[in-house]
Write a protein that holds these residues in place. Sequence first.
Motif, short mmCIF file in Angstrom:
data_model
loop_
_atom_site.label_atom_id
_atom_site.label_comp_id
_atom_site.label_asym_id
_atom_site.label_seq_id
_atom_site.Cartn_x
_atom_site.Cartn_y
_atom_site.Cartn_z
N VAL A 32 12.56 -3.78 16.68
CA VAL A 32 11.30 -4.03 16.00
C VAL A 32 11.58 -4.13 14.51
O VAL A 32 12.46 -3.43 13.98
CB VAL A 32 10.27 -2.92 16.30
N SER A 33 10.89 -4.99 13.80
CA SER A 33 11.15 -5.14 12.38
C SER A 33 10.65 -3.92 11.61
O SER A 33 9.65 -3.29 11.98
CB SER A 33 10.50 -6.41 11.83
N ARG A 34 11.34 -3.60 10.52
CA ARG A 34 10.97 -2.45 9.71
C ARG A 34 9.53 -2.54 9.20
O ARG A 34 8.78 -1.56 9.30
CB ARG A 34 11.95 -2.30 8.54
N PRO A 35 9.07 -3.68 8.64
CA PRO A 35 7.69 -3.73 8.17
C PRO A 35 6.67 -3.49 9.28
O PRO A 35 5.65 -2.84 9.06
CB PRO A 35 7.55 -5.15 7.59
N VAL A 36 6.94 -4.02 10.47
CA VAL A 36 6.02 -3.80 11.59
C VAL A 36 5.96 -2.33 11.95
O VAL A 36 4.87 -1.76 12.17
CB VAL A 36 6.44 -4.65 12.81
N LEU A 37 7.11 -1.65 12.00
CA LEU A 37 7.11 -0.23 12.34
C LEU A 37 6.37 0.58 11.29
O LEU A 37 5.59 1.49 11.62
CB LEU A 37 8.55 0.27 12.48
N HIS A 38 6.60 0.29 10.01
CA HIS A 38 5.85 0.98 8.96
C HIS A 38 4.35 0.81 9.16
O HIS A 38 3.58 1.78 9.05
CB HIS A 38 6.24 0.43 7.58
N GLU A 39 3.93 -0.42 9.42
CA GLU A 39 2.49 -0.69 9.56
C GLU A 39 1.91 0.05 10.76
O GLU A 39 0.79 0.61 10.68
CB GLU A 39 2.27 -2.19 9.69
N LEU A 40 2.63 0.07 11.86
CA LEU A 40 2.13 0.75 13.06
C LEU A 40 1.98 2.25 12.83
O LEU A 40 1.03 2.88 13.33
CB LEU A 40 3.05 0.48 14.25
N LEU A 41 2.93 2.85 12.09
CA LEU A 41 2.82 4.28 11.81
C LEU A 41 1.70 4.59 10.82
O LEU A 41 1.11 5.68 10.86
CB LEU A 41 4.16 4.79 11.24
N TYR A 42 1.39 3.64 9.96
CA TYR A 42 0.44 3.86 8.87
C TYR A 42 -1.01 3.58 9.28
O TYR A 42 -1.92 4.36 8.97
CB TYR A 42 0.83 2.94 7.72
N GLU A 43 -1.21 2.50 9.99
CA GLU A 43 -2.57 1.99 10.20
C GLU A 43 -3.40 2.92 11.08
O GLU A 43 -2.92 3.55 12.02
CB GLU A 43 -2.53 0.59 10.82
N GLY A 44 -4.68 3.02 10.72
CA GLY A 44 -5.64 3.77 11.51
C GLY A 44 -5.60 5.27 11.31
O GLY A 44 -6.48 5.98 11.82
N VAL A 45 -4.62 5.78 10.59
CA VAL A 45 -4.48 7.23 10.45
C VAL A 45 -4.22 7.65 9.00
O VAL A 45 -4.83 8.61 8.51
CB VAL A 45 -3.33 7.76 11.35
N LEU A 46 -3.32 6.96 8.31
CA LEU A 46 -2.81 7.46 7.03
C LEU A 46 -3.31 6.68 5.81
O LEU A 46 -2.85 6.94 4.69
CB LEU A 46 -1.28 7.43 7.05
N GLU A 47 -4.25 5.77 6.00
CA GLU A 47 -4.67 4.92 4.88
C GLU A 47 -5.16 5.73 3.68
O GLU A 47 -4.95 5.34 2.53
CB GLU A 47 -5.78 3.96 5.32
N ARG A 48 -5.82 6.83 3.90
CA ARG A 48 -6.36 7.64 2.80
C ARG A 48 -5.50 8.86 2.50
O ARG A 48 -5.92 9.73 1.72
CB ARG A 48 -7.78 8.08 3.13
N LYS A 49 -4.32 8.90 3.07
CA LYS A 49 -3.48 10.09 2.92
C LYS A 49 -2.26 9.86 2.02
O LYS A 49 -1.60 10.82 1.64
CB LYS A 49 -3.00 10.56 4.29
N VAL A 50 -1.96 8.59 1.69
CA VAL A 50 -0.76 8.29 0.90
C VAL A 50 -1.14 8.04 -0.55
O VAL A 50 -2.02 7.22 -0.84
CB VAL A 50 -0.01 7.07 1.46
N ARG A 51 -0.46 8.73 -1.45
CA ARG A 51 -0.59 8.48 -2.88
C ARG A 51 0.55 7.55 -3.29
O ARG A 51 1.68 7.99 -3.51
CB ARG A 51 -0.52 9.79 -3.67
N TRP A 52 0.26 6.26 -3.37
CA TRP A 52 1.27 5.29 -3.75
C TRP A 52 1.59 5.39 -5.23
O TRP A 52 0.80 5.91 -6.02
CB TRP A 52 0.80 3.87 -3.41
N SER A 53 2.76 4.89 -5.61
CA SER A 53 3.22 4.91 -7.01
C SER A 53 3.23 6.34 -7.56
O SER A 53 2.89 6.57 -8.72
CB SER A 53 2.34 4.00 -7.89
N SER A 54 3.62 7.28 -6.70
CA SER A 54 3.63 8.69 -7.08
C SER A 54 5.08 9.19 -7.06
O SER A 54 5.60 9.58 -6.01
CB SER A 54 2.77 9.51 -6.12
N THR A 55 5.71 9.17 -8.22
CA THR A 55 7.09 9.63 -8.33
C THR A 55 7.12 11.12 -8.61
O THR A 55 6.50 11.59 -9.57
CB THR A 55 7.83 8.88 -9.46
N ILE A 56 7.82 11.86 -7.79
CA ILE A 56 7.90 13.32 -7.93
C ILE A 56 9.23 13.66 -8.60
O ILE A 56 10.28 13.67 -7.95
CB ILE A 56 7.78 14.04 -6.57
#
Length: 344
Positions: free
Chosen positions: A95-119
Amino acid sequence: MRGEAIIVGAGIAGLAAGRALLQDGWDVTLCERADGLPPTGTALGMWPEAMAALGRLGVADAVRENGVLQHGASLLRPDGSAFARVASREPAYLVSRPVLHELLYEGVLERKVRWSSTISDLTALPDADLIVGADGINSRVRHTVTDRGAMPRPLGTVAYRGVVAGSVDEVTETWGDGRLFGITPQDGRTTNWFACVREDVLGEYGAGLSNGELLAELFGDWHRDVARVVSTVNHAQIDRRVLHDSAPLRSMARGHTVVIGDAAHAMAPNAGRGACEALIDAAQLADALGAARTIENGLRAFDQSRRRAGQRTVRLSRFLNRMSTARRFSGVRQRTMSALARFA
């Protein structure tokens, strides 16, 4: 056991851990330095253990629908003749990497990830019951769970990866002098390719060549399938990476902090297991915490179940990296792989 969790990193390991913990009732926040999901990427092999983890996360059926089923691979010489056939007892899905990322993300984590957040300073993280380091081979979180330097170890090889238009029916790896070239299906319209080359081989070609020119010099006169891919590669889309793996950790956890995926056991790509191990980590971390009375006990159980397993895969991947790109005893390595393939 449940509570509030902060996950540093929203790659495959981080997304999988976030999804698993949310399913179990945790309050989860993911911090990711990138500004969004990756738009491009090559194929990843999902072996049966990884498919079981994906089933735990509720996306195994979607991976089957979007992936390509494979039952083995052929190992070839540069002239195209085969010296081994690896037939898997159980099939894997590519399976392609972008597809796997999207499947893990969609429907569950949309409001849980803080993008552009360097720790850059872990002490600046909000208070949480659990900190999960899913921040890759150069993990900052890893330094909080180990007393040693834990610097990545160079493998002496460089990887090149990409995709080209067109489809292929089987997985092949072609081994030559200090180099290999792999071809796999990605979907019905796209072919995934990868190359691995020893740094001393690259040094023989001098400076000044682009990645595309270098691939043509290294592989352009190999058998028809390799030559076709090399001639159609988009030079601007070649991914080049100097390869490293991880020194073994004494523990993947300390206190309420744990590292998973590449942060714990980064490995050479030659066994095709890096993404699989990250998914297994995520599922087993959630299971261990769910069965424990305290977070510390859960992390201790997780470490006992996963640390040595991950380190074994690191060793296997390092062995395959060295064998597949060896410059001497080519006949010996081919006979060795042919013998090993009979027991795969």
